[in-house]
Design a protein around this motif. Sequence first.
Motif, PDB file in Angstrom:
ATOM      1  N   ARG A 134       0.823  -1.209   0.000  1.00  0.00           N
ATOM      2  CA  ARG A 134       0.000   0.000   0.000  1.00  0.00           C
ATOM      3  C   ARG A 134       0.858   1.260   0.000  1.00  0.00           C
ATOM      4  O   ARG A 134       0.551   2.250  -0.681  1.00  0.00           O
ATOM      5  CB  ARG A 134      -0.922  -0.009   1.221  1.00  0.00           C
ATOM      6  CG  ARG A 134      -2.099   0.930   1.096  1.00  0.00           C
ATOM      7  CD  ARG A 134      -2.985   0.543  -0.064  1.00  0.00           C
ATOM      8  NE  ARG A 134      -4.061   1.534  -0.270  1.00  0.00           N
ATOM      9  CZ  ARG A 134      -4.443   1.950  -1.457  1.00  0.00           C
ATOM     10  NH1 ARG A 134      -3.848   1.491  -2.540  1.00  0.00           N
ATOM     11  NH2 ARG A 134      -5.434   2.807  -1.580  1.00  0.00           N
ATOM     12  N   TRP A 293     -11.659  -3.929   0.733  1.00  0.00           N
ATOM     13  CA  TRP A 293     -11.141  -5.064   1.492  1.00  0.00           C
ATOM     14  C   TRP A 293     -12.102  -6.252   1.529  1.00  0.00           C
ATOM     15  O   TRP A 293     -11.681  -7.407   1.381  1.00  0.00           O
ATOM     16  CB  TRP A 293     -10.804  -4.626   2.919  1.00  0.00           C
ATOM     17  CG  TRP A 293      -9.666  -3.665   2.996  1.00  0.00           C
ATOM     18  CD1 TRP A 293      -9.722  -2.337   3.315  1.00  0.00           C
ATOM     19  CD2 TRP A 293      -8.280  -3.942   2.725  1.00  0.00           C
ATOM     20  NE1 TRP A 293      -8.470  -1.776   3.269  1.00  0.00           N
ATOM     21  CE2 TRP A 293      -7.562  -2.733   2.915  1.00  0.00           C
ATOM     22  CE3 TRP A 293      -7.577  -5.092   2.351  1.00  0.00           C
ATOM     23  CZ2 TRP A 293      -6.190  -2.649   2.746  1.00  0.00           C
ATOM     24  CZ3 TRP A 293      -6.204  -5.009   2.172  1.00  0.00           C
ATOM     25  CH2 TRP A 293      -5.530  -3.799   2.369  1.00  0.00           C
ATOM     26  N   THR A 435      -0.719  -4.176  -3.167  1.00  0.00           N
ATOM     27  CA  THR A 435      -1.462  -4.599  -1.979  1.00  0.00           C
ATOM     28  C   THR A 435      -1.859  -6.069  -2.070  1.00  0.00           C
ATOM     29  O   THR A 435      -1.731  -6.823  -1.092  1.00  0.00           O
ATOM     30  CB  THR A 435      -2.727  -3.730  -1.816  1.00  0.00           C
ATOM     31  OG1 THR A 435      -2.326  -2.373  -1.608  1.00  0.00           O
ATOM     32  CG2 THR A 435      -3.548  -4.191  -0.629  1.00  0.00           C
ATOM     33  N   LEU A 439      -0.779  -9.206   0.362  1.00  0.00           N
ATOM     34  CA  LEU A 439      -1.687 -10.124   1.056  1.00  0.00           C
ATOM     35  C   LEU A 439      -1.307 -11.580   0.822  1.00  0.00           C
ATOM     36  O   LEU A 439      -1.188 -12.367   1.772  1.00  0.00           O
ATOM     37  CB  LEU A 439      -3.121  -9.875   0.588  1.00  0.00           C
ATOM     38  CG  LEU A 439      -3.835  -8.640   1.136  1.00  0.00           C
ATOM     39  CD1 LEU A 439      -5.136  -8.402   0.368  1.00  0.00           C
ATOM     40  CD2 LEU A 439      -4.123  -8.821   2.627  1.00  0.00           C
TER      41      LEU A 439
END
Length: 502
Positions: A134, A293, A435, A439
Amino acid sequence: MVEVLDPTLSRDNQPLFINDVIEDKLSQSQEPLIEDTKSWVKARFTFGFLGFMGFALVYAMRVNLSIAIVSMVNKTESNKNDSANSTDICPSVDPVNGTFVPHTGEFNWDETTQGIVLGIFFFGYVATNVPGGRLAEKYGGKLVYGLGVFLTAVLTIISPFAAYWGLVPFAIVRVAEGITEGVTFPAMHSMLAHWVPPLERSKFAATVYAGLNFGTVISLPLSGWLCSLDLWGGWPLAFYLFGGLGVIWYIFWLIFVFDTPAQHTRIDPQERAFIEASVKLKNEGETNASVPWLAVFTSRPMWAIALTQCGQSWAFYTLLTELPTYMDKILHFDIQQDAVYSMLPYLSAWIVGLGISVLADALLAQNLLSTLGSFKFWNTIGSLGPSLSFLGAIWAGCDRNIVLFMLVGLGSLQGAVYAGNQMNHIALAPQYAGTLYGLTNAAANTCGFLAPYIVGMVVQGHETLTRWHLVFWLAAGVNMAGSLFYVVFASATEQPWSKGSR
């Protein structure tokens, strides 16, 4: 038409193979209308080379402990080999002239403690993957990636001092190294989304990320040689050398790399136009769009990437952190042989990975394989090869040559993952590529921590074939389970939650 055929809207109601065909049509890469520069010196190649060297150094700084720990640990205290059960151990090998006998280790760490020391790095590593991605999307990958490598280098230099201070300070430094290194992969992924045209992504990513294999290839034998020296105790040199090179690398990164082609002050205008027309980058304002998200965490294609990377990381880190110990305790190689042979699987994976990535891009360019089909096919190869190599090592038993052949030969197919899932994030959501990679890489490296920890629990100081074969069976099973999930649920189409933010 696209809205009607969007597979994310109809997957529950259509057979899987129909959705695959739909996604293949939607995800075909288009040739850019603007030609690339004819110059041999291209800005994106310079970026790729320095990215490659950055990964080589962070992996050299990560894996040198796998070799150094053989010299750091007092074998008299830690070795509890089940010598009484001679049918479940490999016979000792008489040393040859010139065989290096390691120094008596200074640290009384049993196998469980060694597993924690090797794996605790990942506590810090997984914590910064998502923030690193991010931050790179908001403030630029150059700063985030560069500082990640530089700070890891500084911590590597002070690691021997922390080890002499005590187990807890050394563990803290290892966690801190994980924190600084954790930002590097997602930051690089964010930069690749800006710099690399679609038809170059497989081979470009394979070249950059192959730095991890190259760093391992260089670090393992060089660390083994450094551990054999009397200067400063031997093993600390492995930390000083690679840490120092990381500091020097940072200077070149600051001078020659820029976040985007538009910000590069020396790029050929033709190359800039070609890149920007090819990748169709988002406008500047979209970097501040909030990440959806809930949609990300409920996306089956994202879970497919995360689970296959988890399985591949389990297998990869089983080799990376535990192979030197296996070769030392089971196959009875000395530390210099251990270091040289331990690097061979990464050398072969590096070479094969580069070759496969070129082939994958060629098949895509000729429309002989769709984007989705390419992801699935090469990802399966990248999981199947290492899994079979573990089973081959079990079958080979104490035959050192066959074990090496299995791990080096079949294990080389691990290099296919660069043409498999590694570029999948950009296809799903290009503006969130960093991002998303953060993850899935965090999930994958959670498995990276668990692998050496579970190995320590399984072996528990009893260096027998039975216990190590259980380690190999587990690695192969976890790897293939993740690969099968990816085959069923992977996607190569930009997701609605990515399009919806534009």
